[in-house]
Scaffold this active site. Structure first.
Site, PDB file in Angstrom:
ATOM      1  N   LYS A 206       0.835  -1.203   0.000  1.00 36.46           N
ATOM      2  CA  LYS A 206       0.000   0.000   0.000  1.00 36.46           C
ATOM      3  C   LYS A 206       0.871   1.255   0.000  1.00 36.46           C
ATOM      4  CE  LYS A 206      -3.483   2.298   2.760  1.00 36.46           C
ATOM      5  NZ  LYS A 206      -4.331   2.267   3.953  1.00 36.46           N
ATOM      6  N   GLU A 212      11.030  -4.471   3.907  1.00 34.70           N
ATOM      7  CA  GLU A 212      11.118  -5.909   3.616  1.00 34.70           C
ATOM      8  C   GLU A 212      10.598  -6.214   2.202  1.00 34.70           C
ATOM      9  OE1 GLU A 212       9.810  -4.400   6.197  1.00 34.70           O
ATOM     10  OE2 GLU A 212       9.963  -5.543   8.052  1.00 34.70           O
ATOM     11  N   GLY A 267      -4.720  -1.785   5.196  1.00 34.18           N
ATOM     12  CA  GLY A 267      -3.950  -2.933   4.696  1.00 34.18           C
ATOM     13  C   GLY A 267      -4.571  -4.270   5.084  1.00 34.18           C
ATOM     14  N   ARG A 268      -4.965  -4.411   6.342  1.00 32.58           N
ATOM     15  CA  ARG A 268      -5.466  -5.718   6.794  1.00 32.58           C
ATOM     16  C   ARG A 268      -6.903  -5.990   6.353  1.00 32.58           C
ATOM     17  NH1 ARG A 268      -4.004  -2.309  10.691  1.00 32.58           N
ATOM     18  NH2 ARG A 268      -5.559  -1.393  12.057  1.00 32.58           N
ATOM     19  N   GLU A 353      -3.739  -6.181  15.302  1.00 35.62           N
ATOM     20  CA  GLU A 353      -3.237  -4.908  14.784  1.00 35.62           C
ATOM     21  C   GLU A 353      -4.341  -3.840  14.866  1.00 35.62           C
ATOM     22  OE1 GLU A 353       0.106  -4.179  11.589  1.00 35.62           O
ATOM     23  OE2 GLU A 353      -1.794  -4.276  10.532  1.00 35.62           O
ATOM     24  N   HIS A 384      -3.581 -32.496  19.461  1.00 34.18           N
ATOM     25  CA  HIS A 384      -2.434 -33.328  19.824  1.00 34.18           C
ATOM     26  C   HIS A 384      -1.233 -32.471  20.224  1.00 34.18           C
ATOM     27  CE1 HIS A 384      -4.531 -36.975  18.674  1.00 34.18           C
ATOM     28  NE2 HIS A 384      -5.091 -36.206  17.756  1.00 34.18           N
ATOM     29  N   LYS A 512      10.111  -0.345  13.565  1.00 32.98           N
ATOM     30  CA  LYS A 512      10.557  -0.098  12.181  1.00 32.98           C
ATOM     31  C   LYS A 512      11.634   0.968  12.165  1.00 32.98           C
ATOM     32  CE  LYS A 512       6.286  -0.816   9.526  1.00 32.98           C
ATOM     33  NZ  LYS A 512       5.253  -0.149   8.731  1.00 32.98           N
TER      34      LYS A 512
HETATM   35  O1  F6P Z   1       3.964  -2.964   9.623  1.00 30.10           O
HETATM   36  C1  F6P Z   1       2.601  -3.159   9.602  1.00 30.10           C
HETATM   37  C2  F6P Z   1       2.002  -2.801   8.277  1.00 30.10           C
HETATM   38  O2  F6P Z   1       2.008  -1.431   8.120  1.00 30.10           O
HETATM   39  C3  F6P Z   1       0.620  -3.374   8.123  1.00 30.10           C
HETATM   40  O3  F6P Z   1      -0.348  -2.580   8.672  1.00 30.10           O
HETATM   41  C4  F6P Z   1       0.509  -3.554   6.648  1.00 30.10           C
HETATM   42  O4  F6P Z   1      -0.501  -4.450   6.305  1.00 30.10           O
HETATM   43  C5  F6P Z   1       1.893  -4.064   6.325  1.00 30.10           C
HETATM   44  O5  F6P Z   1       2.739  -3.367   7.208  1.00 30.10           O
HETATM   45  C6  F6P Z   1       2.333  -3.877   4.913  1.00 30.10           C
HETATM   46  O6  F6P Z   1       2.317  -2.531   4.521  1.00 30.10           O
HETATM   47  P1  F6P Z   1       2.404  -2.126   3.002  1.00 30.10           P
HETATM   48  O7  F6P Z   1       1.255  -2.734   2.280  1.00 30.10           O
HETATM   49  O8  F6P Z   1       2.360  -0.635   2.991  1.00 30.10           O
HETATM   50  O9  F6P Z   1       3.713  -2.647   2.474  1.00 30.10           O
END
Ligand code: F6P
Length: 546
Positions: A206, A212, A267-268, A353, A384, A512
């Site tokens: 987003k 990462e 995002g979620r 979150e 189990h 972060k």
């Molecule tokens: O670090 C958490 C977060 O900001 C989430 O809320 C989000 O879904 C995820 O990282 C990925 O963010 P992006 O879609 O901006 O890469």
């Protein structure tokens, strides 16, 4: 703004919780033969049985009064009509518009976003069909056989959970792989068997700033260009989904290959947007639409059903009751359907979150306990492993059991065994077994008194452990859409009741920021002396070994 614990319904619930702490569900079932009918709701996509909770009609009446007193219905309407209910970020919250099959106009800062939704759906359809039909070709003219979706958190969990849940509905014309971890092992393992000529990368972010994801995308780009010897190959192999078009273009992705996202989609909650592109490619656009329709069915239910039979409202109330009033600290998500093997991971982000926070809308400290730790695993595997804890530990863990009447992959004899366990577990958690019964059972088995005295206390199950049961007819795009939307709205209601800003996530920022600083130090080999001694010691230890 009054804190929630000063409301009269809240105070009545606090007093009622004291009465209910010594109430046994077993007795409630014995006293009321209609308890299941009283505390269950049947919808087209699933049935919810919440009778195995420590509740009475009075409990539910008080909880429904809390819904009224906290204006949940008004807040719901504000969300659906695009008011900026994400107060800390001044944003609307409109993931529901992405699956509104009627495409009713909804305005965000004066713009009818239903038009944007229609446009993006057309783009998703056209693109997914082109890839699936072998009309989107790679740099050497070969059709795409594999999609690698790069993203993390909300840009990964939703699509991956859904594609893995609906594997049986795919014609496998295109395979989909996911890379979320910056640990190079994951991308190396995913790329190793693939042929760069036939791979399409979807970079889902987003913000298009997530370190990462960008690191993984750079590695993917290098892998592609070192095989094609031609940077123009990127145009044929890289797609982005982002609300930050400029960054995606800067990264090297063609403007027409960037699928829009908007700040009114969290995002979620974004799998319904172009973030769901891997789903559309894997299953076909028809199935993706069915997923949206299933979610829309629950949106309609959430907006129109009276609160007494409104399933997201009920689930939220039960969570608040079990955690805030009865003191449970965690909640388990236990699917008895292999298809849902990623559901608890998905739910962890969705709920924790959103609502794992400790200040209210005004930034004041919240005195009551808010949401539980969400965890879980496929039911049978859990049985189990950790069910021992669910049955006999001192901590009560309310659990959601989710199963399907029919298996998507019927194999003779399997489903009966699975479902027998599904039904038995909630029964056992509710009923338990007392010492008298344990002793009688051991006696009946011919055990001697000495052995019975020794073992009996260990075999006692106190029971009275709350569970909800959600029974789907079968996992399908439609029913899965409904299930996800059920939980999304549960989280929303929970947030309103607890006065939590559910749609921001400031708590992920601190780590972060520090990681960025430390990464710079690692790259420069220059460790700052401003860290605490533990962090400095660990970094130095690490450096000495590399
Ligand atoms: O670090 C958490 C977060 O900001 C989430 O809320 C989000 O879904 C995820 O990282 C990925 O963010 P992006 O879609 O901006 O890469």
């Amino acid at each position: 703004m009054l804190p929630r614990n000063s409301l009269s319904s809240w105070q009545a619930l606090t007093a009622h919780a004291k009465e209910m702490k010594n109430q046994y569900m077993k007795e409630l079932f014995e006293d009321d033969k209609e308890r299941f009918e009283q505390f269950s709701v049947q919808l087209p996509s699933f049935m919810l049985d919440y009778s195995k909770n420590i509740i009475t009609k009075k409990t539910m009446k008080l909880l429904f009064a809390l819904v009224k007193e906290t204006d949940v219905e008004q807040w719901r309407d504000k969300m659906f009509t695009g008011e900026e209910i994400n107060k800390t970020e001044n944003r609307s919250v409109l993931h529901t518009a992405l699956r509104d099959t009627s495409h009713k106009a909804v305005f965000v800062k004066g713009r009818d976003i239903s038009e944007d939704v229609k446009t993006i759906l057309i783009k998703i359809r056209a693109f997914s069909e082109k890839v699936r039909e072998g009309k989107w070709l790679g740099y050497s003219g070969k059709r795409i056989t594999d999609v690698v979706s790069i993203g993390v958190g909300g840009s990964n969990l939703g699509p991956q959970m859904v594609t893995e849940a609906l594997e049986q509905y795919s014609d496998n014309s295109v395979k989909v792989h996911y890379v979320s971890n910056v640990d190079g092992t994951q991308i190396a393992n995913v790329l190793r068997p693939l042929n760069p000529e036939k791979v399409l990368f979807i970079v889902s972010s987003k913000t298009f700033t997530t370190t990462e994801t960008i690191t993984n995308a750079k590695t993917a780009m290098q892998w592609l260009t070192s095989s094609s010897f031609d940077s123009s190959a990127v145009a044929k192999h890289f797609i982005a989904v982002s609300s930050n078009k400029a960054n995606a273009i800067d990264f090297g992705i063609l403007e027409e290959n960037v699928f829009d996202m908007w700040d009114w989609v969290g995002g979620r909650f974004s799998l319904w947007s172009a973030i769901g592109l891997p789903i559309a490619i894997y299953l076909g656009f028809e199935k993706f639409s069915e997923l949206l329709e299933g979610a829309n069915e629950i949106d309609q239910h959430f907006c129109n059903a009276p609160i007494e039979t409104n399933t997201p409202v009920i689930l939220a109330l039960l969570s608040v009751w079990n955690c805030t009033f009865l003191g449970a600290q965690s909640q388990a998500i236990l699917p008895y359907d292999q298809s849902l093997h990623m559901l608890s991971a998905y739910m962890q982000q969705a709920e924790m979150e959103s609502n794992g926070k400790s200040v209210n809308w005004n930034g004041q400290h919240i005195e009551y306990s808010t949401v539980p730790t969400i965890w879980g695993e496929l039911g049978i595997n859990g049985q189990h492993a950790f069910y021992q804890y669910l049955h006999q530990s001192n901590n009560i863990v309310p659990a959601d059991f989710i199963g399907s009447v029919k298996s998507v992959t019927p194999v003779k004899g399997h489903h009966e065994t699975l479902m027998a366990n599904f039904f038995a577990q909630t029964q056992a958690l509710m009923l338990g077994v007392d010492e008298q019964q344990v002793r009688a059972d051991l006696k009946a088995k011919g055990r001697v008194d000495k052995y019975i005295d020794k073992v009996a206390p260990h075999k006692v199950h106190k029971g009275n452990r709350p569970t909800n049961t959600i029974l789907l007819e079968r996992i399908s795009p439609h029913s899965l859409g409904s299930l996800i939307a059920l939980y999304e709205h549960k989280i929303f209601v929970q947030g309103i009741i607890l006065q939590i800003c559910s749609f921001d996530q400031w708590g992920v920022e601190l780590g972060k920021g520090l990681a960025n600083e430390i990464q710079k130090e690692l790259e420069e080999g220059n460790i700052s002396n401003k860290h605490d001694s533990s962090t400095t010691g660990l970094i130095k230890f690490y450096q000495n070994y590399i």
